[in-house]
Design an enzyme around this catalytic site. Structure first.
Site, PDB file in Angstrom:
ATOM      1  N   HIS A 185      -6.852  -9.661 -10.894  1.00 27.30           N
ATOM      2  CA  HIS A 185      -8.308  -9.501 -11.214  1.00 27.30           C
ATOM      3  C   HIS A 185      -8.794  -8.841 -11.417  1.00 27.30           C
ATOM      4  O   HIS A 185     -10.097  -8.618 -10.761  1.00 27.30           O
ATOM      5  CB  HIS A 185      -8.998 -11.029 -11.208  1.00 27.30           C
ATOM      6  CG  HIS A 185      -8.129 -12.256 -10.869  1.00 27.30           C
ATOM      7  ND1 HIS A 185      -8.267 -13.164 -11.866  1.00 27.30           N
ATOM      8  CD2 HIS A 185      -7.113 -13.184 -10.853  1.00 27.30           C
ATOM      9  CE1 HIS A 185      -7.622 -14.184 -12.763  1.00 27.30           C
ATOM     10  NE2 HIS A 185      -6.946 -14.388 -11.230  1.00 27.30           N
ATOM     11  N   ASN A 226      -9.136 -19.917 -15.195  1.00 22.33           N
ATOM     12  CA  ASN A 226      -8.346 -19.002 -16.012  1.00 22.33           C
ATOM     13  C   ASN A 226      -8.577 -19.915 -17.708  1.00 22.33           C
ATOM     14  O   ASN A 226      -8.923 -20.625 -17.918  1.00 22.33           O
ATOM     15  CB  ASN A 226      -6.384 -18.783 -15.967  1.00 22.33           C
ATOM     16  CG  ASN A 226      -6.585 -18.309 -14.710  1.00 22.33           C
ATOM     17  OD1 ASN A 226      -7.704 -17.663 -14.416  1.00 22.33           O
ATOM     18  ND2 ASN A 226      -5.493 -18.342 -14.098  1.00 22.33           N
ATOM     19  N   HIS A 284     -14.322 -18.725  -4.589  1.00 18.53           N
ATOM     20  CA  HIS A 284     -13.309 -18.857  -3.146  1.00 18.53           C
ATOM     21  C   HIS A 284     -13.490 -20.174  -3.750  1.00 18.53           C
ATOM     22  O   HIS A 284     -14.275 -21.392  -3.904  1.00 18.53           O
ATOM     23  CB  HIS A 284     -14.273 -19.070  -1.973  1.00 18.53           C
ATOM     24  CG  HIS A 284     -13.215 -19.931  -1.031  1.00 18.53           C
ATOM     25  ND1 HIS A 284     -12.139 -19.818  -0.786  1.00 18.53           N
ATOM     26  CD2 HIS A 284     -13.627 -20.087   0.113  1.00 18.53           C
ATOM     27  CE1 HIS A 284     -11.566 -20.481   0.505  1.00 18.53           C
ATOM     28  NE2 HIS A 284     -12.364 -20.377   0.795  1.00 18.53           N
TER      29      HIS A 284
END
Ligand code: HDD
Length: 691
Positions: A82, A156, A347
């Site tokens: 990413h 995603n 995170h």
């Protein structure tokens, strides 16, 4: 007192706590004087200090040393995956309090709260400077700055993943990244190591179907869905858990580009998706996404024919409907790419009271990896103090020191329990104040220590077949073409054959189509198609009811009748579309201001074409190609009466989505609008179109 808001969090209209916090860090250099990093005024930054006009540079030139040293250290490691992304700030607000029964997460169930967010969209495989429009998964990571702490939903644009267990992530990433000997290809899965991984890991097949579909080439970050992927858990007031899957649905609908188009966009505008997001926000056309949840009571954990903990599976929306719970609006571009978009750190383990994990082994692996990777990428443990990462909730603990500590802790103690600082900062157990405290969901766990995948994770084909069955005919054609492109770039024949041996278990016609293109035998022994479908998976069923933010290329020449064009342009822009005037030269053309010279533009950068040239472009090969290419890519093409000659020169075969020149007036505007809103017209015969 609002029971959902006992701390008196800000209400709608007072939601800019994050922006107010960032104000302390904003530097405005207007009307300032140049200094060193130490604040000393500088006389000259173009000439280094030397011994005489033609002599050597002197070591004592502290300004030269500081300037060049700082430059030498400007780069930080790019994200290992990413790496290429684009970010934006926004706000999230729940529609109502209907989730209060399931979760104590206030931002999800108090409609009076407006929670600031930061979103980073990304591609996965490519380097930081790679093109946007590659075939890849897109990251959709959201940081909610809630008053109960930061919550990160690191998702995603596809609802499943390539692997089931986090320990396989390095293998997967090494396989899809450029090959180790020559670092080729960049940002592509079309190479041997990736497909070797796939043929040996059939758990990847469901995700491969998504990756070969048009979902992997979104028209815009503003027009793609987002998914939390894993099954998470909502936790209510009495500690009751409910399984949850998170969905983002874009208000503009879910739309994709076509493959031939993306190849050309990569050269024309490698920043296509990044620019699109930036420009929409600058124009005030704020991207909006509805947050939805699929809720599964704990008692129903085992009622599905797949395991809820398996991240290669969806819960079909027809089985558990997606329930809309709130909306996010992205309304502000970052002001400095590096400071904000590059340094933002997500995170999966950043959760808040009311949300918890499940034992999904992929999620468990992620919960280790993200903090670990930030420690090297952002150089040490104090990265949560970087402005974009700072919570708006107060932070107090005994964690100390490390590189770049920005806080000046006043306390004489940094241990707990202490008596010197009155026992502060105090845990809930000590203070007895339990409101808004994170408490882990109390799940009973017991088992032998083993390295073994659960048998409930073994079915790798059923949902790949479900996906295939749910596609429209044109989506199926695009999937077969994608497999052909990808496997066509694989050098080792046996890898292609092994992949085909999997495809036959997904669907016979899929395997036949791919085998025919590769000139290989169709393998024997397919397990048979179960025939089930989930219509929600098809982009053909996505809403197509707006032309807002669509870009229309208006082809004009010195022969254009501006009076013919203006009402149509007014009607289109009135509905939020963007008309760009492309002309043989810049400046004023037929009384209109040209936005671009035609040959510096390309049809692939637009959603539709309007021919308004008055005949002046009919003999222009570039203009004719422009129209044919737009048609070939399924776009709406419309001709005003003055565009008739150019339309005839393009000699397009009959097909839907072509409007005028005989239709005029309101009917023209209505039909052209509908043709643009439809996004693409794939039921055209484009085989003979020379573009
Ligand atoms: Fe990951 C970044 C999404 C599996 C390890 N991941 C990263 C980003 C997104 C995702 C959107 C970019 C965040 C940003 O914009 O900064 N990752 C996913 C999803 C997954 C997934 C949806 C599966 C459901 N990831 C996954 C696994 C692991 C990682 C299984 C490791 C065990 N991911 C990382 C990472 C990255 C990352 C190495 C690289 C940069 C970063 O974290 O901050 O830790």
């Amino acid at each position: 007192m609002n029971p959902l808001n006992p701390l008196g969090d800000p209400v709608a209209g007072e939601s800019d706590d994050k922006q107010r916090q960032l104000d302390d860090y904003r530097i405005d250099s207007t009307d300032t004087r140049m200094t060193t990093d130490q604040g000393v005024r500088i006389d000259d930054t173009d000439n280094s200090l030397s011994a005489g006009e033609r002599g050597p540079t002197l070591l004592e030139d502290f300004h030269f040393r500081e300037k060049v040293t700082r430059f030498d250290h400007e780069r930080i490691p790019e994200r290992v995956v990413h790496a290429r992304g684009a970010g934006a700030y926004g706000k999230f607000q729940a529609y109502d309090d209907s989730l209060a029964e399931y979760t104590v997460a206030r931002f999800l169930c108090d409609p009076s709260l407006v929670t600031p967010t930061f979103v980073r969209f990304s591609t996965v495989a490519g380097s930081r400077g790679s093109a946007d429009t590659v075939r890849d998964v897109r990251g959709f990571a959201t940081k909610f700055y809630t008053h109960q702490g930061n919550y990160d939903l690191v998702g995603n644009n596809m609802p499943v993943f390539f692997i089931q267990d986090g320990i396989k992530f390095p293998d997967f990433v090494h396989a899809v990244k450029p090959e180790p000997h020559n670092e080729i290809p960049q940002a592509q899965s079309a190479h041997d190591t990736f497909w070797d991984f796939v043929q040996l890991q059939p758990e990847s097949l469901h995700m491969i179907m998504w990756l070969m579909s048009d979902r992997a080439i979104p028209r815009s970050y503003r027009m793609m869905q987002g998914f939390g992927v894993h099954t998470f858990r909502l936790v209510g007031a009495e500690g009751r858990g409910t399984f949850v899957k998170f969905h983002w649905k874009p208000v503009l609908g879910t739309h994709s580009l076509v493959w031939d188009e993306v190849l050309r966009i990569q050269g024309n505008d490698p920043d296509f998706n990044r620019r699109d997001l930036w420009e929409a926000i600058e124009r005030g056309a704020y991207p909006e996404y509805e947050l939805g949840v699929q809720l599964v009571p704990e008692a129903d954990e085992h009622k599905f024919d797949f395991d809820l903990l398996d991240a290669t599976k969806i819960i079909p929306e027809e089985e558990v409907p997606v329930r809309p719970v709130g909306k996010m609006v992205l309304d502000r571009n970052p002001e400095n790419f590096f400071a904000e978009t590059e340094q933002v750190a997500f995170h999966t383990a950043n959760i808040v009271p009311g949300i918890d994990f499940t034992n999904d082994p992929l999620l468990q692996g992620r919960n280790f990896s993200y903090l670990d990777t930030q420690l090297i990428r952002l150089a040490g443990p104090n990265f949560p103090q970087i402005p974009v990462n700072r919570p708006i909730a107060p932070v107090h603990n005994d964690q100390r020191d490390g590189y770049h500590q920005h806080m000046i802790h006043q306390s004489r103690t940094s241990y707990s329990v202490n008596s010197i600082s009155g026992g502060c900062p105090m845990t809930a157990a000590k203070s007895g104040e339990w409101d808004g405290v994170f408490q882990h969901y109390q799940e009973r766990v017991d088992g032998n220590k083993i390295r073994k995948r659960s048998p409930s994770f073994e079915d790798h084909y059923s949902q790949a077949t479900l996906f295939w069955n749910s596609m429209s005919p044109w989506e199926k054609q695009h999937i077969v073409a994608a497999f052909l492109f990808e496997l066509g770039h694989v050098e080792r024949r046996y890898i292609k054959e092994k992949v085909l041996a999997h495809l036959i278990h997904i669907d016979q016609t899929l395997a036949e189509g791919v085998a025919a293109g590769l000139g290989l035998e169709v393998p024997q022994g397919g397990t048979g198609n179960h025939g089930k479908m989930s219509p929600a998976l098809s982009q053909a069923n996505a809403p197509r009811d707006t032309i807002a933010t669509r870009k229309i290329a208006v082809l004009v020449s010195d022969d254009t009748a501006a009076s013919e064009l203006e009402p149509v342009r007014g009607a289109l822009t009135g509905q939020g579309a963007i008309c760009e005037i492309l002309a043989p030269h810049e400046g004023t053309v037929a009384g209109l201001t040209a936005d671009r010279q035609l040959t510096t533009a390309s049809s692939v950068l637009y959603d539709a074409v309007l021919l308004a040239d008055g005949g002046g472009l009919a003999a222009d090969a570039y203009a004719v190609h422009f129209v044919r290419e737009a048609f070939k890519h399924g776009k709406a093409v419309a001709a005003l009466p003055g565009g008739r000659a150019l339309l005839e020169a393009a000699a397009l075969p009959p097909g839907p989505g072509v409007v005028g020149p005989d239709t005029t007036g309101d009917a023209f505007e209505r039909e052209f609008g509908a043709a643009i809103a439809a996004h693409r017209h794939f039921d055209r015969d484009i085989s003979g179109v020379p573009a």
